[in-house]
Every structure is written in structure tokens, then in C-alpha cells.
Design a protein around this motif. Structure first.
Motif, PDB file in Angstrom:
ATOM      1  N   SER A 112       0.821  -1.205   0.000  1.00 50.08           N
ATOM      2  CA  SER A 112       0.000   0.000   0.000  1.00 50.08           C
ATOM      3  C   SER A 112       0.859   1.261   0.000  1.00 50.08           C
ATOM      4  N   GLN A 113       0.409   2.255  -0.733  1.00 51.90           N
ATOM      5  CA  GLN A 113       1.001   3.581  -0.728  1.00 51.90           C
ATOM      6  C   GLN A 113      -0.105   4.574  -0.401  1.00 51.90           C
ATOM      7  N   PHE A 114       0.288   5.695   0.218  1.00 54.80           N
ATOM      8  CA  PHE A 114      -0.687   6.703   0.618  1.00 54.80           C
ATOM      9  C   PHE A 114      -0.367   8.030  -0.069  1.00 54.80           C
ATOM     10  N   PHE A 115      -1.422   8.724  -0.466  1.00 56.45           N
ATOM     11  CA  PHE A 115      -1.300  10.023  -1.117  1.00 56.45           C
ATOM     12  C   PHE A 115      -2.336  10.958  -0.505  1.00 56.45           C
ATOM     13  N   TYR A 116      -2.059  12.249  -0.550  1.00 59.90           N
ATOM     14  CA  TYR A 116      -2.992  13.177   0.081  1.00 59.90           C
ATOM     15  C   TYR A 116      -3.241  14.390  -0.801  1.00 59.90           C
ATOM     16  N   LEU A 117      -4.359  15.025  -0.547  1.00 56.23           N
ATOM     17  CA  LEU A 117      -4.703  16.312  -1.133  1.00 56.23           C
ATOM     18  C   LEU A 117      -5.515  17.093  -0.120  1.00 56.23           C
ATOM     19  N   ASN A 118      -5.642  18.365  -0.327  1.00 54.27           N
ATOM     20  CA  ASN A 118      -6.349  19.210   0.640  1.00 54.27           C
ATOM     21  C   ASN A 118      -7.837  18.900   0.645  1.00 54.27           C
ATOM     22  N   ASP A 119      -8.418  18.928   1.836  1.00 53.02           N
ATOM     23  CA  ASP A 119      -9.856  18.689   1.986  1.00 53.02           C
ATOM     24  C   ASP A 119     -10.597  19.992   1.734  1.00 53.02           C
ATOM     25  N   ASN A 120     -10.626  20.417   0.460  1.00 51.44           N
ATOM     26  CA  ASN A 120     -11.345  21.627   0.054  1.00 51.44           C
ATOM     27  C   ASN A 120     -12.137  21.313  -1.208  1.00 51.44           C
ATOM     28  N   ASP A 121     -12.726  22.318  -1.803  1.00 51.04           N
ATOM     29  CA  ASP A 121     -13.569  22.080  -2.982  1.00 51.04           C
ATOM     30  C   ASP A 121     -12.779  21.462  -4.131  1.00 51.04           C
ATOM     31  N   ASP A 122     -11.547  21.923  -4.335  1.00 52.23           N
ATOM     32  CA  ASP A 122     -10.734  21.383  -5.421  1.00 52.23           C
ATOM     33  C   ASP A 122     -10.408  19.916  -5.162  1.00 52.23           C
ATOM     34  N   GLY A 123     -10.028  19.593  -3.923  1.00 52.48           N
ATOM     35  CA  GLY A 123      -9.713  18.211  -3.583  1.00 52.48           C
ATOM     36  C   GLY A 123     -10.920  17.305  -3.712  1.00 52.48           C
ATOM     37  N   LYS A 124     -12.061  17.760  -3.228  1.00 45.03           N
ATOM     38  CA  LYS A 124     -13.281  16.958  -3.316  1.00 45.03           C
ATOM     39  C   LYS A 124     -13.697  16.733  -4.762  1.00 45.03           C
ATOM     40  N   ASN A 125     -13.458  17.730  -5.613  1.00 48.66           N
ATOM     41  CA  ASN A 125     -13.817  17.588  -7.022  1.00 48.66           C
ATOM     42  C   ASN A 125     -12.948  16.528  -7.706  1.00 48.66           C
ATOM     43  N   LYS A 126     -11.669  16.419  -7.285  1.00 47.89           N
ATOM     44  CA  LYS A 126     -10.762  15.437  -7.889  1.00 47.89           C
ATOM     45  C   LYS A 126     -11.174  14.004  -7.574  1.00 47.89           C
ATOM     46  N   ILE A 127     -11.801  13.792  -6.418  1.00 46.22           N
ATOM     47  CA  ILE A 127     -12.120  12.418  -6.016  1.00 46.22           C
ATOM     48  C   ILE A 127     -13.591  12.067  -6.185  1.00 46.22           C
ATOM     49  N   LYS A 128     -14.391  12.985  -6.699  1.00 52.34           N
ATOM     50  CA  LYS A 128     -15.847  12.788  -6.727  1.00 52.34           C
ATOM     51  C   LYS A 128     -16.277  11.587  -7.565  1.00 52.34           C
ATOM     52  N   ASP A 129     -15.477  11.207  -8.571  1.00 49.93           N
ATOM     53  CA  ASP A 129     -15.859  10.090  -9.438  1.00 49.93           C
ATOM     54  C   ASP A 129     -15.155   8.782  -9.075  1.00 49.93           C
ATOM     55  N   LEU A 130     -14.396   8.799  -7.978  1.00 51.53           N
ATOM     56  CA  LEU A 130     -13.649   7.601  -7.603  1.00 51.53           C
ATOM     57  C   LEU A 130     -14.554   6.560  -6.948  1.00 51.53           C
ATOM     58  N   LYS A 131     -14.275   5.308  -7.225  1.00 52.80           N
ATOM     59  CA  LYS A 131     -14.994   4.200  -6.596  1.00 52.80           C
ATOM     60  C   LYS A 131     -13.982   3.256  -5.976  1.00 52.80           C
ATOM     61  N   LEU A 132     -14.267   2.804  -4.772  1.00 49.29           N
ATOM     62  CA  LEU A 132     -13.379   1.874  -4.103  1.00 49.29           C
ATOM     63  C   LEU A 132     -13.233   0.594  -4.919  1.00 49.29           C
ATOM     64  N   ASP A 133     -12.053   0.001  -4.850  1.00 44.52           N
ATOM     65  CA  ASP A 133     -11.705  -1.240  -5.556  1.00 44.52           C
ATOM     66  C   ASP A 133     -11.552  -1.063  -7.064  1.00 44.52           C
ATOM     67  N   SER A 134     -11.496   0.195  -7.508  1.00 45.45           N
ATOM     68  CA  SER A 134     -11.229   0.429  -8.931  1.00 45.45           C
ATOM     69  C   SER A 134      -9.735   0.685  -9.109  1.00 45.45           C
ATOM     70  N   ASN A 135      -9.221   0.357 -10.294  1.00 45.73           N
ATOM     71  CA  ASN A 135      -7.814   0.612 -10.586  1.00 45.73           C
ATOM     72  C   ASN A 135      -7.639   2.054 -11.036  1.00 45.73           C
ATOM     73  N   VAL A 136      -6.685   2.741 -10.433  1.00 42.99           N
ATOM     74  CA  VAL A 136      -6.442   4.139 -10.769  1.00 42.99           C
ATOM     75  C   VAL A 136      -4.948   4.350 -10.995  1.00 42.99           C
ATOM     76  N   THR A 137      -4.635   5.411 -11.704  1.00 43.66           N
ATOM     77  CA  THR A 137      -3.250   5.838 -11.880  1.00 43.66           C
ATOM     78  C   THR A 137      -3.096   7.185 -11.198  1.00 43.66           C
ATOM     79  N   ILE A 138      -2.093   7.298 -10.346  1.00 34.52           N
ATOM     80  CA  ILE A 138      -1.872   8.489  -9.537  1.00 34.52           C
ATOM     81  C   ILE A 138      -0.598   9.187  -9.990  1.00 34.52           C
ATOM     82  N   LYS A 139      -0.686  10.481 -10.208  1.00 31.95           N
ATOM     83  CA  LYS A 139       0.502  11.299 -10.433  1.00 31.95           C
ATOM     84  C   LYS A 139       0.723  12.108  -9.159  1.00 31.95           C
ATOM     85  N   TYR A 140       1.940  12.041  -8.619  1.00 29.70           N
ATOM     86  CA  TYR A 140       2.171  12.725  -7.350  1.00 29.70           C
ATOM     87  C   TYR A 140       3.531  13.407  -7.327  1.00 29.70           C
TER      88      TYR A 140
END
Length: 271
Positions: A112-140
């Protein structure tokens, strides 16, 4: 930066920066742990940061063993990118704590790896379409880490959802054929008759996915004559895996076709 390592003991330092006939040469030294060392079995990301005044010109990076590294041009009008890396895997959890949103990504090895973003409107907008157990690619970014339950997490800059596998056979994409190559770091060159606009050369218009639809980290760059695009993997391809390269028609208005773009299937052969 040296990318992801499975233990401690790895390092990287910049030994020198020199200007030779308009070309900047950066010499780095990489250190590896001794084979007999007792190492902590934790994922590490060795990197170093330097600041130097250099003109806008070619930059070449080489290590003390003579290995050359690619340098990707950065627009001078944009803030400098200190260190960027990528990770792909299964989205296991999303947590909120201390004004941050933390994402837990589990790779194919179960780490497991952990990544973070600010808990604000921009951050919430980035994760709004995410679903658990889906494969994603993260740029950090290899910036200031935050701690979540004793795990270091890096600042997330972009999330790419998997591509619907129906696009592999969708007739709205024109097939360019099937290719097989033994080079895990193969670079594709796409040539056009007319000049292309740099702003159209991006990860939305040109991208590579694996057989599961997971976005593979690549860099699309325009050549000096502005008539060709190079697509370079930022991590080696996996032998035996099937990949698809997609080139949207938005790359250029010079091509008039009645479809979404072009699709090419390729595979890295097993040695």
C-alpha cells in the motif's frame, strides 16, 4: 529521484552541474545498500533537490556509471516541477483527517502507498468520481510528506481513472494495427505532414492503457520540427502484457476523420 524502492539504503546526490557549449550537464551519483546490510523492509522514494540558475537550453542528466536519463521540457512560465512520480493500483480506502484527504492505493504486489490532497472544494472535485476497488493511476509530487497512521503520504496532483475496455473494440476508433517489440522502454514516434500545436499534446489526447484499461504513465512530447510526437513510458512496460495506444483527433485539426481518433495495439514480447 530514483523511484520506488522496496527497502531503505538507496540514495541519490547531484555531484556537479556544468555548462558546455549551451548544454547543461548534470552528473548524479546513485548509492545502493550493501548486499550484507540489514535493511528495513519499507517502501522508500530516494530523491534529492537542488536549485541552480541555468539558461533555457538543453539539459542532460547522467549518473556516475554513464547511464543517461531523459529530461522533459518544462514551460518556463509554469512553476518548476521539483519531482514527479507515478503509481498505479487498486483504490482501497479514502480517509479524511486534519484537513487532508488520504487515498490508500495497493499495487500488484499487495503493497500500500498513501497520497494526500487538501480537503477543500478542489480536492473533493478530484475524487468525486472515484470508486473503491477500482484501478487508478496516480501522479504525485515528491514534496513534503504528510503522516497518516504512521504512513508517509505524498501530495497527489492528478488522478486518472481506467478506460472503459469497450474502447478496445469500439469502431469509432480507427485501428493502426498490431505491433510486437522486445524493448520494455520502447518509444513511439508519431509523424504528421503539418506542424502541431504544443497545447494539444497532452495526456488527455495521447495515452497508453493496459489490457485492464489502467492508464500507463507516459510522456508525450513534440519534436523540434513540430511534426512528430514522441510517446515515452515513464515506467518500463511489462513483458507479455498487451497495451493500447490512443491518439485522439484533437491532437491536430489537419486530420479529417469521422471517428474519435486512432488506436494501436502492441505487446512487449517475453524474453
Amino acid at each position: 529521484m530514483r523511484g520506488e524502492k522496496t527497502t531503505t539504503g538507496y540514495g541519490i546526490t547531484v555531484k556537479s552541474v556544468s555548462n558546455s557549449d549551451g548544454k547543461i550537464n548534470v552528473l548524479v551519483e546513485e548509492t545502493n545498500p550493501d548486499k550484507n546490510s540489514v535493511l528495513s523492509q519499507v517502501v522508500t522514494y530516494p530523491y534529492t533537490i537542488i536549485e541552480t540558475d541555468i539558461p533555457s537550453c538543453d539539459i542532460a542528466v547522467k549518473n556516475s556509471n554513464g547511464k543517461n536519463y531523459s529530461y522533459y521540457d518544462i514551460e518556463r512560465s509554469l512553476p518548476p516541477i521539483i519531482g514527479i512520480s507515478w503509481a498505479s493500483g487498486n483504490l482501497k480506502n479514502i480517509y479524511k483527517e486534519n484537513n487532508f484527504i488520504f487515498l490508500q492505493i495497493e499495487n500488484s504486489n499487495g503493497v500500500s502507498q498513501f497520497f494526500y490532497l487538501n480537503d477543500n472544494d478542489d480536492g473533493k472535485n478530484k475524487i468525486k468520481d472515484l470508486k473503491l476497488d477500482s484501478n487508478v493511476t496516480i501522479k504525485y509530487a515528491l514534496g513534503t510528506p504528510q503522516k497518516y497512521k504512521n504512513n508517509s503520504s505524498f501530495p497527489l496532483t492528478e488522478i486518472m481513472l481506467p478506460v472503459d475496455k469497450s474502447s478496445f473494440t469500439d469502431k469509432n476508433w480507427k485501428d493502426l494495427g498490431y505491433f510486437k517489440n522486445s524493448d520494455k522502454n520502447m518509444q513511439w514516434t508519431l509523424s504528421y505532414d503539418n506542424e502541431l500545436m504544443k497545447e494539444n499534446i497532452n495526456n488527455s489526447n495521447i495515452y497508453v492503457v493496459d489490457s485492464n484499461g489502467t492508464i500507463i504513465p507516459t510522456q508525450a512530447s513534440l519534436t523540434d520540427d513540430k511534426k512528430s510526437i514522441r510517446v515515452t513510458p515513464l515506467k518500463p512496460y511489462t513483458a507479455g502484457e498487451t497495451y493500447y495506444l490512443f491518439i485522439a483527433t484533437d491532437v491536430t485539426s489537419n486530420i479529417k476523420v469521422s471517428n474519435q481518433g486512432f488506436r494501436m495495439q502492441f505487446q512487449v514480447s517475453v524474453q
